[in-house]
Design a protein around this motif. Structure first.
Motif, short mmCIF file in Angstrom:
data_model
loop_
_atom_site.label_atom_id
_atom_site.label_comp_id
_atom_site.label_asym_id
_atom_site.label_seq_id
_atom_site.Cartn_x
_atom_site.Cartn_y
_atom_site.Cartn_z
N TYR A 276 16.34 2.27 -2.79
CA TYR A 276 16.05 1.48 -4.00
C TYR A 276 14.66 0.88 -3.91
N LEU A 277 14.26 0.44 -2.73
CA LEU A 277 12.96 -0.19 -2.57
C LEU A 277 11.80 0.79 -2.72
N THR A 278 12.04 2.07 -2.51
CA THR A 278 10.95 3.05 -2.61
C THR A 278 10.40 3.15 -4.03
N HIS A 279 11.10 2.61 -5.03
CA HIS A 279 10.59 2.64 -6.40
C HIS A 279 9.36 1.74 -6.55
N THR A 280 9.24 0.75 -5.69
CA THR A 280 8.09 -0.15 -5.76
C THR A 280 7.32 -0.24 -4.45
N ARG A 281 7.83 0.39 -3.40
CA ARG A 281 7.17 0.38 -2.10
C ARG A 281 6.93 1.81 -1.63
N PRO A 282 5.89 2.47 -2.15
CA PRO A 282 5.61 3.85 -1.73
C PRO A 282 5.27 3.98 -0.25
N ASP A 283 4.90 2.88 0.39
CA ASP A 283 4.53 2.93 1.80
C ASP A 283 5.72 3.24 2.72
N ILE A 284 6.96 3.13 2.21
CA ILE A 284 8.11 3.46 3.04
C ILE A 284 8.80 4.76 2.58
N ASP B 85 -1.29 11.83 3.22
CA ASP B 85 -0.81 11.86 4.60
C ASP B 85 0.27 10.81 4.82
N ILE B 86 0.21 9.72 4.08
CA ILE B 86 1.18 8.65 4.24
C ILE B 86 2.55 9.07 3.72
N PHE B 87 2.60 10.15 2.90
CA PHE B 87 3.87 10.64 2.36
C PHE B 87 4.40 11.86 3.10
N THR B 88 3.66 12.37 4.09
CA THR B 88 4.08 13.61 4.76
C THR B 88 4.25 13.47 6.26
N LYS B 89 3.80 12.38 6.85
CA LYS B 89 3.90 12.24 8.30
C LYS B 89 3.82 10.78 8.70
N SER B 90 4.26 10.48 9.92
CA SER B 90 4.11 9.13 10.45
C SER B 90 2.71 8.98 11.02
N LEU B 91 2.08 7.85 10.74
CA LEU B 91 0.70 7.61 11.12
C LEU B 91 0.60 6.41 12.06
N ASN B 92 -0.46 6.39 12.85
CA ASN B 92 -0.68 5.19 13.65
C ASN B 92 -1.18 4.07 12.75
N PRO C 193 -4.96 4.22 10.36
CA PRO C 193 -5.02 4.99 9.11
C PRO C 193 -3.92 4.59 8.13
N PHE C 194 -2.78 4.13 8.63
CA PHE C 194 -1.69 3.70 7.74
C PHE C 194 -2.15 2.54 6.87
N ARG C 195 -2.77 1.54 7.48
CA ARG C 195 -3.27 0.39 6.71
C ARG C 195 -4.40 0.79 5.77
N LYS C 196 -5.25 1.73 6.22
CA LYS C 196 -6.35 2.18 5.37
C LYS C 196 -5.83 2.88 4.12
N PHE C 197 -4.84 3.75 4.29
CA PHE C 197 -4.30 4.47 3.14
C PHE C 197 -3.53 3.55 2.20
N ILE C 198 -2.83 2.56 2.75
CA ILE C 198 -2.14 1.58 1.91
C ILE C 198 -3.13 0.88 1.00
N SER C 199 -4.26 0.49 1.55
CA SER C 199 -5.29 -0.19 0.77
C SER C 199 -5.83 0.73 -0.33
#
Length: 248
Positions: free
Chosen positions: A30-38, A217-224, A227-233
């Protein structure tokens, strides 16, 4: 999600009562509707609903800790925005250790606002090469771009320019531009027709992008974390609590 290892079905001991795991995953979905980062981690953990293990539950708990540390995080929609569509597509070949299937991801922006995204495991076919999965991802993103154009048309929002699609695979770009079928494309002929048709009628315009700037990349693999924080921004996801403190 732990970026040093890949999760699979036999990792850990089976849970005696899987109900709590299934209930937790349902809430995270349910949270993925507003939290694409997860989106990626929740999609990955959703594969193990039938026989969850202690390791799967630990990964879900890790996601909860991440959410607890950023309760005010979400997508920012600016009041000053340009209604121009652009998107990114990518795929991770043989991402699933159990089925050797790839994970496809795409995201679309209206101006600077993230409005559509997807993280999905390709369950129907096992691709023979990374080129094939990259091109299939491009075809799926092309169909999503066409749907978004129809939606804007229904909302009476004009969009006269082609939708820009960014792809980081140079071979997929060459195949999209080359009208000749050859051995590399005989397994993806329908997808080739879809992409080329949209290219020829100026529905989309495909451009290369560096792998380091591939937002999907944030939607296809786990990142360190870096880069995870960079892509979120870059996805336009902000923490309103941190923003408020910065304003003070």
């Amino acid at each position: 999600m732990d970026y040093n290892s890949k999760i699979h079905s036999t990792l850990g001991a089976l849970l005696a009562d899987p109900t709590s795991y299934r209930r937790l995953i349902g809430k995270l979905l349910y949270l993925t509707h507003t939290r694409p980062d997860i989106s990626f981690v929740v999609g990955c953990l959703s594969q193990f609903l039938s026989s969850p293990t202690s390791s799967h539950f630990q990964a879900a708990t890790r996601t909860l800790k991440y959410l607890k540390g950023s309760p005010g995080q979400g997508i920012f929609f600016s009041s000053n925005n340009t209604p121009i569509l652009k998107g990114y597509s990518d795929s991770d070949w043989e991402a699933c250790l159990d089925t050797i299937s790839s994970v496809t991801g795409w995201c679309f922006f209206l101006g600077n606002a993230l409005i559509s995204w997807k993280s999905k495991k390709n369950q129907n076919t096992v691709s023979r090469s990374s080129l094939e999965v990259e091109y299939r991802a491009l075809a799926m993103a092309t169909c999503e771009a066409q749907w978004l154009l129809f939606l804007l048309q229904d909302l009476c929002i004009p969009h006269t320019t082609p939708v820009t699609l960014f792809c980081d695979n140079k071979y997929a770009l060459h195949i999209a531009a080359n009208p000749v079928f050859h051995e590399r494309t005989k397994h993806i002929e329908i997808d080739c027709h879809v992409v080329r048709e949209r290219l020829q009628n100026n529905t989309i315009h495909i451009l290369p992008v560096s792998t380091s700037l591939q937002l999907t990349d944030i939607f296809t693999k786990s990142l360190n974390p870096s880069p995870f924080r960079k892509f979120i921004s870059k996805l336009g996801i902000i923490n309103i609590h941190m923003s408020a403190c910065g304003g003070c």
